[in-house]
Write a protein that holds these residues in place. Sequence first.
Motif, PDB file in Angstrom:
ATOM      1  N   THR A  49       0.661  -1.116  -0.116  1.00 47.02           N
ATOM      2  CA  THR A  49      -0.247   0.114  -0.096  1.00 47.02           C
ATOM      3  C   THR A  49       0.847   1.242   0.201  1.00 47.02           C
ATOM      4  N   TYR A  50       1.884   1.126   0.441  1.00 44.42           N
ATOM      5  CA  TYR A  50       2.964   2.381   0.584  1.00 44.42           C
ATOM      6  C   TYR A  50       3.117   2.865  -0.857  1.00 44.42           C
ATOM      7  N   ALA A 100      -5.799   4.776  -5.690  1.00 46.85           N
ATOM      8  CA  ALA A 100      -5.721   3.577  -4.941  1.00 46.85           C
ATOM      9  C   ALA A 100      -5.644   4.058  -3.485  1.00 46.85           C
ATOM     10  N   LYS A 101      -4.921   5.080  -3.295  1.00 48.86           N
ATOM     11  CA  LYS A 101      -4.877   5.588  -1.680  1.00 48.86           C
ATOM     12  C   LYS A 101      -6.395   5.950  -1.143  1.00 48.86           C
ATOM     13  N   PHE A 102      -7.192   6.420  -1.990  1.00 47.29           N
ATOM     14  CA  PHE A 102      -8.824   6.783  -1.557  1.00 47.29           C
ATOM     15  C   PHE A 102      -9.160   5.383  -1.247  1.00 47.29           C
ATOM     16  N   TRP A 103      -9.191   4.259  -2.354  1.00 44.56           N
ATOM     17  CA  TRP A 103      -9.667   3.240  -2.275  1.00 44.56           C
ATOM     18  C   TRP A 103      -9.348   2.262  -0.698  1.00 44.56           C
ATOM     19  N   TRP A 104      -7.867   2.388  -0.620  1.00 50.65           N
ATOM     20  CA  TRP A 104      -7.205   1.765   0.525  1.00 50.65           C
ATOM     21  C   TRP A 104      -7.788   2.330   2.192  1.00 50.65           C
ATOM     22  N   ASN A 114     -11.283   1.412   6.680  1.00 48.23           N
ATOM     23  CA  ASN A 114     -12.606   1.681   7.429  1.00 48.23           C
ATOM     24  C   ASN A 114     -13.578   0.476   7.885  1.00 48.23           C
ATOM     25  N   GLN A 115     -13.241  -0.507   6.743  1.00 44.52           N
ATOM     26  CA  GLN A 115     -14.420  -1.668   6.875  1.00 44.52           C
ATOM     27  C   GLN A 115     -13.465  -2.673   7.597  1.00 44.52           C
ATOM     28  N   TYR A 116     -12.138  -2.683   7.402  1.00 41.35           N
ATOM     29  CA  TYR A 116     -11.677  -4.431   8.004  1.00 41.35           C
ATOM     30  C   TYR A 116     -10.670  -3.872   8.858  1.00 41.35           C
ATOM     31  N   PHE A 154      -7.939  -6.316  -3.520  1.00 41.23           N
ATOM     32  CA  PHE A 154      -7.231  -5.475  -4.455  1.00 41.23           C
ATOM     33  C   PHE A 154      -7.823  -5.969  -5.953  1.00 41.23           C
ATOM     34  N   TYR A 155      -7.709  -7.266  -6.322  1.00 39.21           N
ATOM     35  CA  TYR A 155      -8.134  -7.745  -7.717  1.00 39.21           C
ATOM     36  C   TYR A 155      -9.466  -7.531  -7.981  1.00 39.21           C
ATOM     37  N   GLU A 156     -10.454  -7.570  -7.115  1.00 40.72           N
ATOM     38  CA  GLU A 156     -11.931  -6.970  -7.292  1.00 40.72           C
ATOM     39  C   GLU A 156     -11.835  -5.768  -7.615  1.00 40.72           C
ATOM     40  N   LYS A 157     -10.956  -4.871  -6.954  1.00 42.52           N
ATOM     41  CA  LYS A 157     -11.148  -3.381  -7.388  1.00 42.52           C
ATOM     42  C   LYS A 157     -10.495  -3.011  -8.747  1.00 42.52           C
ATOM     43  N   TYR A 158      -9.338  -3.587  -8.845  1.00 45.72           N
ATOM     44  CA  TYR A 158      -8.486  -3.169 -10.110  1.00 45.72           C
ATOM     45  C   TYR A 158      -8.517  -4.155 -11.253  1.00 45.72           C
TER      46      TYR A 158
END
Length: 156
Positions: free
Chosen positions: A11-12, A18-22, A27-29, A43-47
């Motif tokens: 994530t760095y 991607a930072k917004f998604w992360w 907030n959820q996990y 990550f794969y589901e998103k991108y």
Amino acid sequence: MDDHLKIIIATYKFSKEAKFWWKSVTNQYKIEEMSWDTFKELFYEKYFFAPKRWKLKDQFISLIQGNMLVTEYENKFTSFSRFTPEMVSNEVDKVRKFVSRLDYKMRPLVTTQGIKVYSKAVERALILEAEAKDKDARKEQWKQKRNAESSSEGPS
């Protein structure tokens, strides 16, 4: 390396979107408890939308070395295999799949070695490829030398 550290490192490197998604994922996990496999799945589901993942999976299933150099084949193998982890879930399966799709001349020479470590199978394939190129180059030199000798003799 533990899963949490892998996630931090991955994530760095994220960019703006991607930072917004992360941020929404955090907030959820409970990130500290998240496994690397869960991270990759999210990550794969998103991108990589499902149709894209299916296409990449199909490309892996049908991948053969063909006219590719070993390095090109290995790069594609590694890239596509991320989307079919069940097919390369352990080192032996990964070696078997890699070797089974090598060039037909090279395959038995790697198979008979009984290699069970992926990096060793790739290394052996690279060595065989280099040896074949060297043999072809020597054969071409010999042919050129023979042609030069026969043309310098000329008609008697």
